[in-house]
Scaffold this motif. Structure first.
Motif, PDB file in Angstrom:
ATOM      1  N   LEU A  78       0.804  -1.223   0.000  1.00  0.00           N
ATOM      2  CA  LEU A  78       0.000   0.000   0.000  1.00  0.00           C
ATOM      3  C   LEU A  78       0.833   1.267   0.000  1.00  0.00           C
ATOM      4  CD1 LEU A  78      -2.811  -0.904   2.567  1.00  0.00           C
ATOM      5  CD2 LEU A  78      -3.087  -0.599   0.107  1.00  0.00           C
ATOM      6  N   ARG A  79       2.026   1.199   0.609  1.00  0.00           N
ATOM      7  CA  ARG A  79       2.847   2.404   0.745  1.00  0.00           C
ATOM      8  C   ARG A  79       4.050   2.383  -0.168  1.00  0.00           C
ATOM      9  NH1 ARG A  79       3.654   4.950   6.711  1.00  0.00           N
ATOM     10  NH2 ARG A  79       4.693   6.563   5.476  1.00  0.00           N
ATOM     11  N   THR A  80       4.337   3.498  -0.769  1.00  0.00           N
ATOM     12  CA  THR A  80       5.526   3.666  -1.596  1.00  0.00           C
ATOM     13  C   THR A  80       6.780   3.295  -0.799  1.00  0.00           C
ATOM     14  OG1 THR A  80       4.409   5.437  -2.772  1.00  0.00           O
ATOM     15  CG2 THR A  80       6.811   5.333  -2.996  1.00  0.00           C
ATOM     16  N   ARG A  81       6.833   3.741   0.444  1.00  0.00           N
ATOM     17  CA  ARG A  81       7.951   3.418   1.338  1.00  0.00           C
ATOM     18  C   ARG A  81       8.203   1.913   1.384  1.00  0.00           C
ATOM     19  NH1 ARG A  81       6.673   3.796   7.783  1.00  0.00           N
ATOM     20  NH2 ARG A  81       5.427   1.981   7.181  1.00  0.00           N
ATOM     21  N   PRO A 101       2.067  -3.970  -8.796  1.00  0.00           N
ATOM     22  CA  PRO A 101       0.660  -3.588  -8.882  1.00  0.00           C
ATOM     23  C   PRO A 101       0.397  -2.350  -8.016  1.00  0.00           C
ATOM     24  CG  PRO A 101       0.942  -5.367  -7.286  1.00  0.00           C
ATOM     25  CD  PRO A 101       2.331  -4.944  -7.735  1.00  0.00           C
ATOM     26  N   SER A 104      -4.313  -0.719  -3.527  1.00  0.00           N
ATOM     27  CA  SER A 104      -4.975   0.433  -2.916  1.00  0.00           C
ATOM     28  C   SER A 104      -5.807   0.050  -1.708  1.00  0.00           C
ATOM     29  CB  SER A 104      -5.872   1.142  -3.926  1.00  0.00           C
ATOM     30  OG  SER A 104      -7.007   0.360  -4.234  1.00  0.00           O
ATOM     31  N   TYR A 105      -5.958   0.980  -0.800  1.00  0.00           N
ATOM     32  CA  TYR A 105      -6.983   0.919   0.253  1.00  0.00           C
ATOM     33  C   TYR A 105      -7.853   2.161   0.027  1.00  0.00           C
ATOM     34  CZ  TYR A 105      -9.253   0.801   4.799  1.00  0.00           C
ATOM     35  OH  TYR A 105     -10.200   0.776   5.800  1.00  0.00           O
ATOM     36  N   GLN A 106      -7.277   3.335   0.184  1.00  0.00           N
ATOM     37  CA  GLN A 106      -7.932   4.540  -0.314  1.00  0.00           C
ATOM     38  C   GLN A 106      -7.791   4.545  -1.832  1.00  0.00           C
ATOM     39  OE1 GLN A 106      -9.640   6.767   1.444  1.00  0.00           O
ATOM     40  NE2 GLN A 106      -9.054   6.138   3.527  1.00  0.00           N
ATOM     41  N   LEU A 108      -6.965   5.368  -5.481  1.00  0.00           N
ATOM     42  CA  LEU A 108      -5.819   6.086  -6.051  1.00  0.00           C
ATOM     43  C   LEU A 108      -6.224   6.829  -7.323  1.00  0.00           C
ATOM     44  CD1 LEU A 108      -3.067   3.318  -5.689  1.00  0.00           C
ATOM     45  CD2 LEU A 108      -3.421   5.328  -4.232  1.00  0.00           C
ATOM     46  N   SER A 109      -5.607   7.990  -7.537  1.00  0.00           N
ATOM     47  CA  SER A 109      -5.793   8.732  -8.783  1.00  0.00           C
ATOM     48  C   SER A 109      -4.710   8.309  -9.766  1.00  0.00           C
ATOM     49  CB  SER A 109      -5.684  10.234  -8.516  1.00  0.00           C
ATOM     50  OG  SER A 109      -4.335  10.570  -8.231  1.00  0.00           O
ATOM     51  N   GLU A 111      -2.628  10.203 -11.126  1.00  0.00           N
ATOM     52  CA  GLU A 111      -1.381  10.895 -10.764  1.00  0.00           C
ATOM     53  C   GLU A 111      -0.659  10.206  -9.612  1.00  0.00           C
ATOM     54  OE1 GLU A 111       0.561  13.037 -12.346  1.00  0.00           O
ATOM     55  OE2 GLU A 111      -0.986  12.664 -13.855  1.00  0.00           O
ATOM     56  N   ASP A 112      -1.421   9.724  -8.638  1.00  0.00           N
ATOM     57  CA  ASP A 112      -0.813   8.948  -7.541  1.00  0.00           C
ATOM     58  C   ASP A 112      -0.050   7.759  -8.116  1.00  0.00           C
ATOM     59  OD1 ASP A 112      -2.243  10.500  -5.674  1.00  0.00           O
ATOM     60  OD2 ASP A 112      -3.860   9.033  -5.505  1.00  0.00           O
ATOM     61  N   SER A 115       3.063   8.661 -10.106  1.00  0.00           N
ATOM     62  CA  SER A 115       4.149   9.036  -9.181  1.00  0.00           C
ATOM     63  C   SER A 115       4.765   7.812  -8.513  1.00  0.00           C
ATOM     64  CB  SER A 115       3.626   9.981  -8.093  1.00  0.00           C
ATOM     65  OG  SER A 115       3.216  11.188  -8.656  1.00  0.00           O
TER      66      SER A 115
ATOM     67  N   GLU B  15       7.089  10.208   4.977  1.00  0.00           N
ATOM     68  CA  GLU B  15       7.873   9.019   4.620  1.00  0.00           C
ATOM     69  C   GLU B  15       8.845   8.613   5.722  1.00  0.00           C
ATOM     70  OE1 GLU B  15       6.660   7.400   1.670  1.00  0.00           O
ATOM     71  OE2 GLU B  15       5.330   8.923   2.479  1.00  0.00           O
ATOM     72  N   ALA B  48      -4.256   1.262   7.618  1.00  0.00           N
ATOM     73  CA  ALA B  48      -3.831   0.251   6.649  1.00  0.00           C
ATOM     74  C   ALA B  48      -2.413   0.513   6.121  1.00  0.00           C
ATOM     75  CB  ALA B  48      -4.819   0.198   5.484  1.00  0.00           C
ATOM     76  N   TYR B  49      -1.921   1.714   6.333  1.00  0.00           N
ATOM     77  CA  TYR B  49      -0.618   2.101   5.785  1.00  0.00           C
ATOM     78  C   TYR B  49       0.507   1.995   6.807  1.00  0.00           C
ATOM     79  CZ  TYR B  49      -3.554   3.702   2.012  1.00  0.00           C
ATOM     80  OH  TYR B  49      -4.467   3.732   0.984  1.00  0.00           O
ATOM     81  N   THR B 136     -13.582   0.872   0.835  1.00  0.00           N
ATOM     82  CA  THR B 136     -12.172   0.557   1.071  1.00  0.00           C
ATOM     83  C   THR B 136     -11.923  -0.955   1.190  1.00  0.00           C
ATOM     84  OG1 THR B 136     -12.507   0.878   3.435  1.00  0.00           O
ATOM     85  CG2 THR B 136     -11.584   2.741   2.217  1.00  0.00           C
ATOM     86  N   ARG B 255      -8.542  12.862   1.815  1.00  0.00           N
ATOM     87  CA  ARG B 255      -7.613  13.878   1.266  1.00  0.00           C
ATOM     88  C   ARG B 255      -8.073  15.298   1.600  1.00  0.00           C
ATOM     89  NH1 ARG B 255      -4.625  11.237  -3.469  1.00  0.00           N
ATOM     90  NH2 ARG B 255      -5.446   9.126  -3.426  1.00  0.00           N
ATOM     91  N   LEU B 274       2.642   8.397   1.077  1.00  0.00           N
ATOM     92  CA  LEU B 274       2.693   8.189  -0.373  1.00  0.00           C
ATOM     93  C   LEU B 274       2.351   6.731  -0.678  1.00  0.00           C
ATOM     94  CD1 LEU B 274       5.959  10.111  -1.358  1.00  0.00           C
ATOM     95  CD2 LEU B 274       3.592  10.760  -1.879  1.00  0.00           C
ATOM     96  N   PRO B 275       1.614   6.430  -1.753  1.00  0.00           N
ATOM     97  CA  PRO B 275       1.294   7.331  -2.869  1.00  0.00           C
ATOM     98  C   PRO B 275       0.103   8.250  -2.636  1.00  0.00           C
ATOM     99  CG  PRO B 275       0.441   5.133  -3.336  1.00  0.00           C
ATOM    100  CD  PRO B 275       1.182   5.036  -2.031  1.00  0.00           C
ATOM    101  N   LEU B 276      -0.509   8.237  -1.450  1.00  0.00           N
ATOM    102  CA  LEU B 276      -1.587   9.191  -1.186  1.00  0.00           C
ATOM    103  C   LEU B 276      -1.010  10.583  -1.008  1.00  0.00           C
ATOM    104  CD1 LEU B 276      -3.721   7.237   1.455  1.00  0.00           C
ATOM    105  CD2 LEU B 276      -3.871   7.146  -1.046  1.00  0.00           C
ATOM    106  N   ARG B 277      -1.761  11.550  -1.458  1.00  0.00           N
ATOM    107  CA  ARG B 277      -1.306  12.925  -1.304  1.00  0.00           C
ATOM    108  C   ARG B 277      -2.498  13.822  -1.001  1.00  0.00           C
ATOM    109  NH1 ARG B 277       1.298  13.490  -6.997  1.00  0.00           N
ATOM    110  NH2 ARG B 277      -0.786  12.656  -7.341  1.00  0.00           N
TER     111      ARG B 277
END
Lengths: 297, 297
Positions: A78-81, A101, A104-106, A108-109, A111-112, A115, B15, B48-49, B136, B255, B274-277
């Motif tokens: 779920l997290r980029t980290r 892949p 997602s949980y929330q 995603l757009s 753009e997300d 990125s 992050e 979740a993150y 979700t 958001r 991230l990737p949430l913003r």
């Protein structure tokens, strides 16, 4: 490595942990059958249900058992980290490619997601395959977004979720995507029921669930299609219709394939992480009958 | 604790980790406003993150900062194994209740979900709230399944995802569910735009996103509805229509609320994983204008 049959094995497990012996034997069987690559820890390999440490360990086992067959693993999280940490672990373990892949949980757009791929592809040194699987990630790629991501460094393949059933529509769908991506990026079909149609329509690779358990059956379809024998590939796929029907009946391929693995003695039962469970009762008998009759191997 | 306003604070993070100071201040603000309970680490709290260790730490901070206000946390995770560990951690940290969503990657069946709740409720010693949030979790509860789960030991509330807009339809929806669950189980509305309608229709509690950031605004609606002043509750909710419109425009509340928290200086920016913003550009200006004009507090 992004051509031919990419076989996605199960990761047999129970509440105590991963059944490392059973997993290793599944991988060895793929090597013996001469699949073109191995997609360990895909959705079929239940990557999402394992901890970072477990994923690292399974990756090491896969690489060791695979010998010269290239291994790809999913780094989805779920997290980029966490995706970046998983990428690091996987590369250290010696994988030849990464599968990402947009989990997602929330919601995603676009753009997300762009990125996410931008960050990850800038921080890896092996090729990456974009994993488009809205059934599990709940993110819908547009072809335009695929085009943007496919131009990022290190992107070498896109795993798409099936194609239309009609051959001409399947061809049109693959051509439309092809026009938007660089030449070195291959298109791989997933959703086993669509594989023959997808390969016949120009996909270069089949990211295959049944290939992870019954590699010879999957290889026959793949070899027929990629050698230009579209009719034979379609015929072979058609002969597996009872299996595709079971995938639909039981809400996807995973539970059916896990049940088949248990029935054939490839794994102990249970083999899936709770709350997921293999099929029991009359459904299980149905699966047993189907895999015997279809002579899957 | 399953009545009145249950306020769901953000867990500000970047992050590098969780901003513990900002989180504690958010909780303290809820205590000062006298909310009825605090739902830390809900979807708004980005549970979740976070890793198990991070969730345990945030739970401890919430319990410490909350004083006499009861704290509930989400123990949602893809695996039953991990849900049980999270339940243990949360109870050790002193929470007064647990919130359990049936998080999914592979699609879950009703039987999978019932078994999950059956296992978890047999292994806890504090009350549990069933978290029904298909947006979700991608799992759709039937009322029949709610009825079965609500009869399990330790189940004391159900968090439902909104109600129909028309007051009589909302009442019918709440009555239909009420008829299937034991008397000691309360029904809580979520989806802030539906809160006044839900409370007016007989929900006993509002599981509230804006209550986590603007508790006085949310308390005014809650107190009006629960004291029988349905018209005033509806009027207050109606006055927040520009805020509900922003939730729709930006694909949910998270958001928007995170952006509002950054704009008001409650948190640093970025505050989401991230990737949430949070929202940038003209959308951010729109949110700034709305929260000023609506005098949220």
């Amino acid at each position: 490595m992004f051509t031919g049959l990419s076989a996605f094995p199960l990761t047999p497990m129970n509440e105590q942990g991963v059944d490392e012996g059973a997993f290793t034997r599944l991988v060895e069987q793929l090597v013996a059958a001469k699949v073109d690559s191995i997609g360990a820890l895909g959705s079929t390999g239940s990557y999402a249900y394992l901890s970072r440490i477990e994923r690292s360990r399974v990756t090491q086992l896969a690489v060791e058992a695979a010998g010269n067959v290239p291994v790809m693993v999913s780094i989805g999280s779920l997290r980029t980290r966490d995706v970046l940490l998983l990428a690091e672990d996987a590369q250290k373990a010696g994988v030849k490619a990464l599968l990402l892949p947009p989990v997602s949980y929330q919601k995603l757009s676009a753009e997300d997601v762009f990125s996410l791929y931008e960050t990850v592809t800038a921080n890896i040194s092996v090729p990456l395959c974009v994993y488009d699987n809205p059934g599990t990630t709940h993110f819908e790629f547009t072809d335009e977004l695929h085009g943007r991501i496919a131009r990022l460094p290190n992107v070498h393949s896109i795993k798409i979720p099936g194609v239309p059933e009609a051959p001409d529509q399947a061809r049109a769908r693959v051509d439309r995507l092809r026009a938007l991506i660089p030449e070195h990026v291959t298109i791989g079909v997933s959703g086993d029921a669509f594989a023959a149609t997808g390969l016949n329509a120009g996909c270069e690779v089949w990211y295959s669930v049944i290939g992870g358990l019954f590699p010879k059956t999957a290889l026959a379809i793949t070899r027929a299609a990629l050698s230009g024998n579209a009719e034979e590939a379609a015929r072979l796929s058609e002969s597996l219709k009872p299996l595709w029907a079971l995938f639909t009946q039981f809400g996807g391929s995973l539970r059916v394939v896990a049940t088949a693995a248990e029935l054939r003695g490839f794994t102990h039962s249970p083999s899936l992480p709770l709350p997921l469970r293999a099929i029991s009762g009359s459904g299980r008998q149905q699966i047993a009958a189907a895999i015997d009759e279809l002579e899957l191997s």
